[in-house]
Scaffold this active site. Structure first.
Site, PDB file in Angstrom:
ATOM      1  N   THR A   1       0.915  -1.309   7.405  1.00 33.35           N
ATOM      2  CA  THR A   1       1.763  -0.811   6.333  1.00 33.35           C
ATOM      3  C   THR A   1       2.984  -0.092   6.895  1.00 33.35           C
ATOM      4  O   THR A   1       2.864   0.874   7.630  1.00 33.35           O
ATOM      5  CB  THR A   1       0.971   0.143   5.418  1.00 33.35           C
ATOM      6  OG1 THR A   1      -0.176  -0.537   4.923  1.00 33.35           O
ATOM      7  CG2 THR A   1       1.835   0.609   4.260  1.00 33.35           C
TER       8      THR A   1
ATOM      9  N   ASN B   1       0.128   8.947  10.698  1.00 35.13           N
ATOM     10  CA  ASN B   1      -1.215   8.540  11.119  1.00 35.13           C
ATOM     11  C   ASN B   1      -1.198   7.646  12.354  1.00 35.13           C
ATOM     12  O   ASN B   1      -2.242   7.299  12.886  1.00 35.13           O
ATOM     13  CB  ASN B   1      -1.934   7.828   9.969  1.00 35.13           C
ATOM     14  CG  ASN B   1      -1.207   6.569   9.529  1.00 35.13           C
ATOM     15  OD1 ASN B   1       0.001   6.452   9.704  1.00 35.13           O
ATOM     16  ND2 ASN B   1      -1.934   5.641   8.953  1.00 35.13           N
TER      17      ASN B   1
ATOM     18  N   ASP C   1       0.274  -1.052  13.707  1.00 30.33           N
ATOM     19  CA  ASP C   1      -0.088  -0.668  12.344  1.00 30.33           C
ATOM     20  C   ASP C   1       0.355  -1.797  11.416  1.00 30.33           C
ATOM     21  O   ASP C   1       1.098  -2.698  11.833  1.00 30.33           O
ATOM     22  CB  ASP C   1       0.627   0.650  12.006  1.00 30.33           C
ATOM     23  CG  ASP C   1       0.375   1.088  10.581  1.00 30.33           C
ATOM     24  OD1 ASP C   1      -0.777   0.957  10.118  1.00 30.33           O
ATOM     25  OD2 ASP C   1       1.315   1.550   9.931  1.00 30.33           O
TER      26      ASP C   1
ATOM     27  N   GLU D   1       2.879   6.127  -5.302  1.00 33.68           N
ATOM     28  CA  GLU D   1       2.987   7.004  -6.470  1.00 33.68           C
ATOM     29  C   GLU D   1       4.261   6.715  -7.245  1.00 33.68           C
ATOM     30  O   GLU D   1       4.271   6.713  -8.479  1.00 33.68           O
ATOM     31  CB  GLU D   1       2.954   8.466  -6.003  1.00 33.68           C
ATOM     32  CG  GLU D   1       2.845   9.459  -7.130  1.00 33.68           C
ATOM     33  CD  GLU D   1       2.581  10.859  -6.630  1.00 33.68           C
ATOM     34  OE1 GLU D   1       3.567  11.564  -6.327  1.00 33.68           O
ATOM     35  OE2 GLU D   1       1.402  11.244  -6.540  1.00 33.68           O
TER      36      GLU D   1
ATOM     37  N   ARG E   1      -9.895  -1.056   7.881  1.00 30.64           N
ATOM     38  CA  ARG E   1     -10.427   0.249   7.472  1.00 30.64           C
ATOM     39  C   ARG E   1     -10.517   1.225   8.647  1.00 30.64           C
ATOM     40  O   ARG E   1     -11.442   2.030   8.735  1.00 30.64           O
ATOM     41  CB  ARG E   1     -11.818   0.085   6.855  1.00 30.64           C
ATOM     42  CG  ARG E   1     -11.858  -0.680   5.540  1.00 30.64           C
ATOM     43  CD  ARG E   1     -11.201   0.079   4.410  1.00 30.64           C
ATOM     44  NE  ARG E   1     -11.550  -0.433   3.106  1.00 30.64           N
ATOM     45  CZ  ARG E   1     -10.955  -0.061   1.972  1.00 30.64           C
ATOM     46  NH1 ARG E   1      -9.963   0.808   2.025  1.00 30.64           N
ATOM     47  NH2 ARG E   1     -11.317  -0.553   0.820  1.00 30.64           N
TER      48      ARG E   1
ATOM     49  N   LYS F   1      -7.393   8.454  -9.796  1.00 32.88           N
ATOM     50  CA  LYS F   1      -7.004   7.200  -9.155  1.00 32.88           C
ATOM     51  C   LYS F   1      -7.422   7.306  -7.697  1.00 32.88           C
ATOM     52  O   LYS F   1      -7.365   8.383  -7.100  1.00 32.88           O
ATOM     53  CB  LYS F   1      -5.502   6.953  -9.274  1.00 32.88           C
ATOM     54  CG  LYS F   1      -4.640   7.980  -8.570  1.00 32.88           C
ATOM     55  CD  LYS F   1      -3.167   7.696  -8.760  1.00 32.88           C
ATOM     56  CE  LYS F   1      -2.306   8.730  -8.017  1.00 32.88           C
ATOM     57  NZ  LYS F   1      -0.868   8.548  -8.261  1.00 32.88           N
TER      58      LYS F   1
END
Length: 1176
Positions: free
Chosen positions: A424, A872, A422, A544, A843, A614
């Site tokens: 991030t 995920n 992954d 956030e 993506r 957003k």
């Protein structure tokens, strides 16, 4: 603003009072049949339902089933099953040895493994006892709350949970200390997420905030049956003749914790093993290493060898026995074939041969190493202790060490060929900083990102300070931090809009609405420090949190959130003073991976209804107002923003677009009625229905701008990836980022390197876009499939046609990947991907990550490792041969699903190149040596049988054979598996190419295994024939007596013990005092045993009685034969290793030779210096 508006009528995805009961179709049907009598668990109807209690057990065994179940687990292994059968048969006349001699070692081995299982299970048992005996406040018949143990809770009980306490069962939230039944929950123990989740009671029960109010509360809940879905709940509350639909927002799950709320009241719905956390308590997918799987095949090979030599022995025995009776005369009369049993009957030779075949199956059973499995388990447990305690993989910032969560895959770490990573939180820190933004087509914020600096270094474009692609503004020298202090999440520099200067900037009204959206469109909870007055935020994601902090720093401070509103301190552009503005929350349309956006509908103090959004650029751009696109200003605004978004992506930044829309009262009223209807629908597709209704309002948006957040690379990531690439490990990055962002991050982290040619697979072509605008799905599918197919074929041709040693990198976007994983194209995609040095999938969805991992694992012979940090990534981690979880800020979901856990990506270098390589070498050498020593021992029995006409007489005393694998040869091999090092950790990291031995599986290939087996057979031949030919015709005792059966057996056994222990001494590269002690101690223990055992009564010691003290010890021939036989046995292996090291060296041989030559050169240089000093 009035407080009469309740959150249950305002927040999205919440269920409030239904206007009808027409949509409760699922309740009462299969899977939705649970009935809970609230505050009435003694109701006769409730007693009839007989639901489980709240007692939980995570143990594998109970006191009653431990012995039978544990024995069953042990004897599922083929080798152990063989030995238990042999132990049973040893009580019959067929056995060539006594029953205790085979039963005792088996009991020792099985007992040790069962004890290990028992200790592990007892630890789980203690944790269960602690959990079951926790205290909870339960509402009793006397209308007061009393402390009760968790295990005594029943379905329907009302419990009170206070701040920072865990929920004892799955509860329906009735009310809380907040007026409208709002509360905050931490779900770290469920999904690993550290951010707080908000929960909300139904309006009809939110008033039950006092004990007195619970007296008359009676209701019935009809809901779904127990299941493992943490994020769904379907049910209805029946109260006072009305039905109220329930949603996951009202459910409090066991083992989650109440936070930032003084107390809640809840009704127990699911207890014990019916709770969702226990329903999820399943064992992870069973993973076995390649060595372990091949080891099973070797055991089958040895079984085949056992059957073969047993058959050969019985065949020749049958022939010899048949020849003993011919023409009415007995050939070997001294064996008394006329007075014998069926086991030796010349007149029934085939039957005797068959029985000898059975005897041979037991006698040659020492070919199968009885202690192999338990020894490997011990070694692997000790190996993971070294991994867990490695200080070089300890992260000082987070105080987290490396953690091996399983010991099954230690050696697999040394064979990794492909890494699926992954991005991030794995390659990056998942620590977000607001650095840039584009508002009304103007870029704000300047300075170079980490990715830009890396790209500048790679391309060699000049000094790092020369380029700032994100802004054309002059350098800013003002103070970007309040009071000069660094602010977490905010690294923005621009004097044009900071310190209140935004009021003088162009489009100040757009800037104001932009930052108002950042401050309002979220679910962050502000908390004020009572002592300092400083406000901090609890947010659901790092993105956030960065948005809320950046809005505060610009001048839009979120300082209060109630159940129905948010309050900001803002700068009034007209008066220039700080004012307080309150925004009434009407709906929150939460972010989801499907929607990729979040919206909030608010009513301002001017009575405007605004939709603030957003989201991802792909979602927001498709929803922009058609009118805005056509106007000149709107087109310029959109075009400029797209330019900035592209530039931000190239700089490796995370992009989010900000938009809004003003709603009319009528439009909102109609939409709200439709949305409310969707919310109260009790069907399985309720969420999909709500998403469809949300799409109807999230349209015709007006673009405000874009945010750019930097997620910095973790420390040491480029160096780690470079070292892994040098080790010929191929790294694939599977990320959800835009292609431009992913490619530049790839360059920054050395995944993509200078001089590497990129092959890009994309569907971003005008022809495809034209078809998408037409909406013909079938035509889009065919065109996309053909386009991807052509690009894959062209890419493979490009790689194959290149004769120069050029590396290729493959970059593919999510849409193309979906087609590349189609059954028709997956082989072509895999062929191209495997031909490239690096692969970058952009993506990509969690499902695509798992599918790519499965494709590589299934179709390649090399080990795959997946590494990630978030929920995920779980499917990818479980699909790979090895799953490595990062202890990051996204929680513990990835770690809980992993096989190994580390705190930083850079530790993967040491985990693989050092520990992985060592574990692979140690386990491979250990298993090969195990088979060698058993074959060397077992075949001496076979040669003796041939020498003794295959009579079934063992060459050794029963207890010699029994203790061979348990005491005399097992401990040195365990030391080999734990301590041996061919090169140091520093050299493993300095020379990554050493790792290729594991990728190619050189040390455990079939040629290597067969060489060890041949070495074992050769050793047995040398020992047997050297001993027999040296001793059998010689006078052994002082009185002239020759060697008898007892002395020959003791001498051969001594040679075997010496030979196999000296063999391991030759194999060891790195000696410690422990290895010396165990090797020479094992040999010494053989002599000690022989002396002590020989002193026992002849009934016990049988052929070993005084054999060493009276016969062997005093004979020079015994010691001479032992010495010469052992040297002769070791000579072939020694010669082979000397030849191999010199003429066919492996990588570590070359390194060792180089180190030896360097040491000699240094010593010669030192001697020369010393000589010159002495001369002078």
């Amino acid at each position: 603003m009035g407080r009469d508006l309740h959150l249950s009528k305002l927040l999205s995805f919440l269920c409030f009072e239904s206007q009808s009961s027409e949509n409760h179709g699922l309740i009462g049907h299969k899977g939705y049949s649970r009935v809970v009598h609230c505050n009435d668990p003694d109701n006769p109807e409730a007693i009839k339902l007989n639901y489980r209690g709240n007692y939980v057990s995570t143990t594998k065994y109970t006191a009653l089933n431990f012995i039978p179940k544990s024995l069953f687990e042990q004897f599922r292994r083929v080798a152990n099953f063989y030995f238990i059968v042999a132990a049973c048969v040893s009580f019959t006349p067929l056995a060539p040895y006594t029953a205790p001699s085979v039963a005792v070692p088996l009991l020792v081995v099985i007992g040790a493994t069962m004890c290990k299982e028992g200790v592990e299970d007892w630890r789980r048992r203690k944790q269960d006892i602690e959990a079951n005996n926790r205290r909870a406040n339960v509402y009793h018949k006397n209308h007061t709350f009393q402390e009760t143990r968790w295990k005594k809770l029943r379905v329907g009980d009302i419990v009170k949970v206070s701040r920072d306490e865990y929920f004892p069962a799955d509860l329906l939230l009735l009310s809380s200390s907040y007026e409208d039944g709002f509360c905050y929950v931490e779900t770290r123990n469920l999904d690993g997420e550290t951010s707080l989740k908000s929960k909300l009671a139904l309006e009809v029960t939110s008033s039950l905030r006092e004990e007195e109010s619970l007296k008359k509360f009676m209701a019935t809940i009809k809901c779904e049956d127990p299941n493992d879905n943490l994020y769904s709940f379907v049910g209805t509350l029946h109260h006072n003749g009305n039905e109220y639909p329930l949603s996951p927002r009202q459910i409090l799950l066991r083992d989650s914790k109440l936070k930032n709320t003084e107390f809640i009241y809840g009704v127990v719905i699911f207890t014990g093993h019916d709770t969702k956390v226990m329903q999820n308590a399943l064992d992870p997918p069973s993973k076995r290493s390649k060595i372990e799987r091949r080891m099973d095949r070797i055991v089958y090979l040895l079984f085949s060898m056992l059957i073969l030599i047993s058959f050969i022995g019985s065949f020749f025995f049958g022939i010899e026995t048949m020849r003993d009776f011919r023409g009415g005369r007995f050939r070997r009369w001294y064996l008394r074939p006329d007075d014998t049993t069926v086991f030796f009957d010349p007149q029934r030779a085939p039957i005797s041969a068959f029985f000898l075949f059975l005897t041979g199956l037991m006698l040659y059973g020492y070919l199968i190493p009885i202690s192999l499995y338990v020894s490997i388990e011990i070694v692997k447990v000790l190996q993971i202790i070294f991994i867990n305690q490695d200080q070089d993989m300890y992260d000082g910032e987070t105080k987290r060490p490396a953690q091996a969560r399983t010991s099954n895959l230690n050696e697999e770490l040394g064979q990794v060929g492909y890494i699926m990573s992954d991005k991030t939180g794995t390659l990056t820190c998942n620590f977000m900083e607001f650095v840039k933004c584009s508002i009304a087509g103007v870029a704000y914020g300047h300075g170079m990102t980490e990715v830009e600096r890396a790209l500048t270094r790679i391309k060699g474009d000049g000094p790092l300070e020369a380029v700032d692609t994100l802004s054309n503004l002059p350098p800013y020298h003002g103070d970007t931090r309040r009071s000069g202090n660094s602010i977490k999440g905010f690294n923005f520099r621009d004097e044009c809009i900071m310190n209140g200067q935004w009021v003088n900037a162009p489009h100040s009204d757009v800037i104001q609405l932009f930052f108002q959206t950042l401050a309002v469109c979220n679910t962050a909870v502000p908390e004020r420090n009572k002592h300092t007055g400083e406000i901090t935020y609890e947010a659901e994601s790092p993105d956030e949190l960065a948005f809320v902090i950046s809005a505060r720093e610009i001048g839009f401070e979120l300082f209060e959130r109630t159940q129905s509103s948010v309050s900001l301190h803002e700068l009034d552009p007209e008066t220039g003073k700080k004012v307080t503005r309150v925004y009434q929350i009407l709906e929150i349309l939460e972010f989801s991976s499907h929607r990729k956006m979040m919206s909030v509908i608010v009513r301002t103090m001017e009575n405007q209804i605004l939709l603030l959004c957003k989201g991802a650029d792909s979602e927001i751009l498709e929803r922009l107002s058609y009118k805005g696109r056509l106007s000149d200003e709107g087109r310029l605004f959109e075009a400029k923003t797209k330019e900035h978004v592209k530039t931000y992506a190239e700089a490796g930044l995370r992009i989010m677009l900000i938009a809004y829309r003003e709603l009319g009262e009528d439009e909102y009223g109609k939409w709200n009625a439709e949305f409310s209807k969707a919310k109260v629908t009790v069907t399985a597709d309720r969420i999909e229905m709500m998403d469809e209704v949300a799409d109807k309002i999230e349209k015709d948006l007006i673009l405000l701008g874009a945010t750019a957040i930097e997620d910095k690379l973790q420390k040491g990531v480029p160096e780690c990836i470079d070292k892994l690439a040098q080790a010929t490990i191929k790294i694939w990055v599977l990320t959800g980022d835009k292609m431009e962002t992913a490619v530049n991050i790839g360059y920054a982290c050395s995944l993509l390197r200078r001089g590497m040619r990129l092959i890009t697979i994309t569907l971003d072509f005008p022809e495809i876009k034209a078809l998408e605008r037409q909406g013909d799905k079938e035509a889009i599918f065919k065109a996309s499939l053909e386009s991807v197919k052509k690009q894959l074929i062209d890419g493979k041709k490009q790689v194959d046609s290149t004769k120069d040693p050029i590396e290729y990198g493959l970059v593919i976007d999510g849409k193309s990947l979906a087609f590349a994983l189609d059954k028709e194209l997956e082989k072509k995609f895999l062929e191209l991907a495997l031909a490239c040095a690096s692969v970058l999938c952009c993506r990509s969805t969690p499902k695509q990550k798992a599918l790519v991992t499965r494709l590589v694992k299934t179709d390649c012979s090399k080990t795959t490792l997946a590494i990630g940090d978030g929920g995920n990534d779980v499917s990818m981690l479980q699909e790979a041969d090895i799953g490595v979880g990062i202890n990051g800020v996204e929680g513990m979901q990835a770690v809980m699903s992993s096989d190994f856990a580390i705190a930083q990506f850079r530790f993967l270098e040491r985990l693989l190149l050092v520990h992985g390589r060592w574990c692979y070498r140690r386990i491979a050498m250990m298993v090969c040596y195990f088979f060698y020593k058993n074959i060397a021992f077992g075949f001496t029995l076979f040669w003796f049988e041939a020498y003794a006409s295959f009579s079934g007489q063992p060459a050794y005393n029963d207890w010699y054979m029994s203790f061979y694998n348990v005491f005399f040869t097992s401990l040195p091999v365990i030391a080999l598996g734990v301590f041996d090092q061919d090169v140091s950790a520093r050299l493993c990291l300095k020379y990554p190419l050493l790792y290729r031995e594991g990728i190619k599986n050189i040390l455990f290939s079939w040629p290597c295994i067969l060489l060890w087996i041949c070495n074992g057979v050769l050793s047995s031949i040398i020992i047997f024939f050297f001993t027999v030919n040296s001793m059998i015709i010689q006078a052994f005792r002082r009185d002239g007596q020759v060697v008898d059966y007892e002395i020959l057996g003791a001498t051969m056994y001594t040679c075997v013990v010496w030979a196999v222990n000296c063999q391991i001494a030759l194999s060891i590269n790195y000696f410690t005092w422990i290895q010396h002690f165990l090797i020479w101690g094992s040999i010494a223990f053989w002599y000690i045993f022989l002396v002590i055992y020989g002193f026992l009564s002849p009934r016990v010691s049988t052929t070993a009685y005084m054999v060493f003290v009276e016969a062997c010890a005093s004979s020079i021939l015994y010691w001479l034969v032992t010495l010469l036989a052992v040297i002769s046995t070791l000579l072939p292996y020694f010669s082979f290793r000397a030849f191999q090291s010199r003429f066919l060296p492996m990588a570590h041989d070359k390194l060792q030779l180089q180190r030896s030559e360097d040491s000699e050169a240094e010593m010669d240089h030192a001697k020369e210096n010393l000589r010159q000093i002495n001369v002078s």
